[in-house]
Enzyme design. Structure first.
Site, PDB file in Angstrom:
ATOM      1  N   HIS A   1       2.392  44.737  31.945  1.00 49.81           N
ATOM      2  CA  HIS A   1       2.143  43.157  31.944  1.00 49.81           C
ATOM      3  C   HIS A   1       2.221  42.709  33.570  1.00 49.81           C
ATOM      4  CE1 HIS A   1      -0.618  39.399  30.658  1.00 49.81           C
ATOM      5  NE2 HIS A   1       0.884  38.092  30.705  1.00 49.81           N
TER       6      HIS A   1
ATOM      7  N   CYS B   1      -5.007  40.552  34.452  1.00 50.71           N
ATOM      8  CA  CYS B   1      -3.210  40.291  34.098  1.00 50.71           C
ATOM      9  C   CYS B   1      -2.432  39.676  35.518  1.00 50.71           C
ATOM     10  CB  CYS B   1      -2.500  40.212  33.232  1.00 50.71           C
ATOM     11  SG  CYS B   1      -1.857  41.679  33.337  1.00 50.71           S
TER      12      CYS B   1
END
Length: 323
Positions: free
Chosen positions: A268, A13
């Site tokens: 994230h 990510c």
């Protein structure tokens, strides 16, 4: 003509978010399209700029909502950028930058890339006992901005962070420096002056900091940043070391926000990017891409009571066109 996502192939990510920031920047892709194609298959597979170019073409040629960056990830793994590893976005950004710049062979493109991203500052050190002064020129790719002032009070706006970065600081006690004229360690006054800003300006909000226990914690408090940023209105004359023609071009508008959600141990990344051609905001969350509003981007300002929420970590500003 459309915003295309990138599949997550193993905790990528962070990499995906940074790639989108690079590849949505038409000034950067203009450089990328002019690179020399490596002659052999092995050189092609190990060239980061070439693999980024292939990924860009793959994203623009198909009609899929997302593409797989597997070939580029394999290329990066040859330079110790592994899959299934949690990366800090700033460290990975600098790694990508060094690989891209180091593997360009055309001097003109190297210069264009440097002009596109390099910040120039001058560091001044003045001995408080004999007034001996030294200055040093430094180049940066990101401007690292503390979210706390010298008294550890929370800063609430990007403008305050910038003013704090360029505010003189007295180095005393354990922080004293050796003075060649005095022949001993003395108190020094340290200051930074801005000399040059690039076309694409990357600001690093230092949300991760050390506690006295040596553990790292994340600052989640609210910190606003504007869509339009004028450095002439933020910094004083004493904080700049440049001429009027340079300062006349210090008008910026927000291009991208790399946001982090989660804690220091697990998190994230996603990216909010304003399309240069469409002037619309998009949210890039790996393979999921959707159009958003400015109010959605403002949700990354942060909240002290919402530690797992999204907070802006990298701010990318683009210099406004003179017209």
């Amino acid at each position: 003509t459309e915003a295309i996502g990138l599949y997550n192939i193993g905790q990528t990510c962070c990499l995906n978010s940074l790639l989108q920031v690079f590849l949505m920047n038409t000034h950067f892709t203009g450089i990328l399209r002019r690179i020399t194609v490596p002659p052999s298959a092995s050189q092609k597979s190990s060239s980061v700029p070439y693999q980024m170019l292939l990924l860009l073409e793959k994203m623009q040629s198909g009609k899929r909502k997302a593409v797989c960056p597997k070939a580029l990830a394999y290329c990066l793994s040859q330079y110790r950028v592994k899959l299934f590893v949690q990366y800090d976005a700033v460290q990975l950004l600098l790694t990508l930058w060094n690989l891209i710049k180091g593997q360009l062979t055309n001097p003109e493109l190297i210069e264009k890339l440097s002009d596109l991203y390099t910040i120039r500052v001058q560091e001044y050190m003045v001995c408080q006992e004999c007034s001996f002064e030294t200055k040093r020129n430094s180049n940066m790719i990101t401007l690292p901005l503390s979210m706390l002032d010298s008294s550890c009070h929370l800063l609430r706006t990007l403008e305050e962070c910038l003013q704090c970065f360029f505010c003189p600081e007295e180095l005393t006690g354990h922080n004293m420096c050796f003075c060649e004229h005095c022949g001993k360690k003395t108190p020094f006054m340290q200051s930074m002056k801005l000399a040059h800003l690039p076309r694409t300006l990357i600001l690093h909000l230092k949300r991760f900091c050390f506690r006295r226990s040596s553990s790292t914690h994340k600052l989640c408090h609210y910190l606003s940043f504007p869509q339009d940023l004028d450095f002439n209105a933020v910094l004083t004359e004493e904080q700049c070391q440049t001429d009027a023609s340079e300062k006349a071009s210090w008008q910026y508008e927000l291009f991208a926000v790399v946001a982090h959600s989660g804690s220091t141990d697990f998190g994230h990344y996603c990216a909010y990017i304003r399309s240069i051609t469409e002037c619309k905001w998009y949210r890039f969350d790996d393979s999921e891409v959707c159009q958003v509003l400015w109010d959605d981007v403002k949700c990354t300002y942060g909240r002290s009571d919402f530690h797992w929420g999204q907070t802006a970590y990298l701010l990318v500003y683009m210099k406004k066109n003179p017209q």
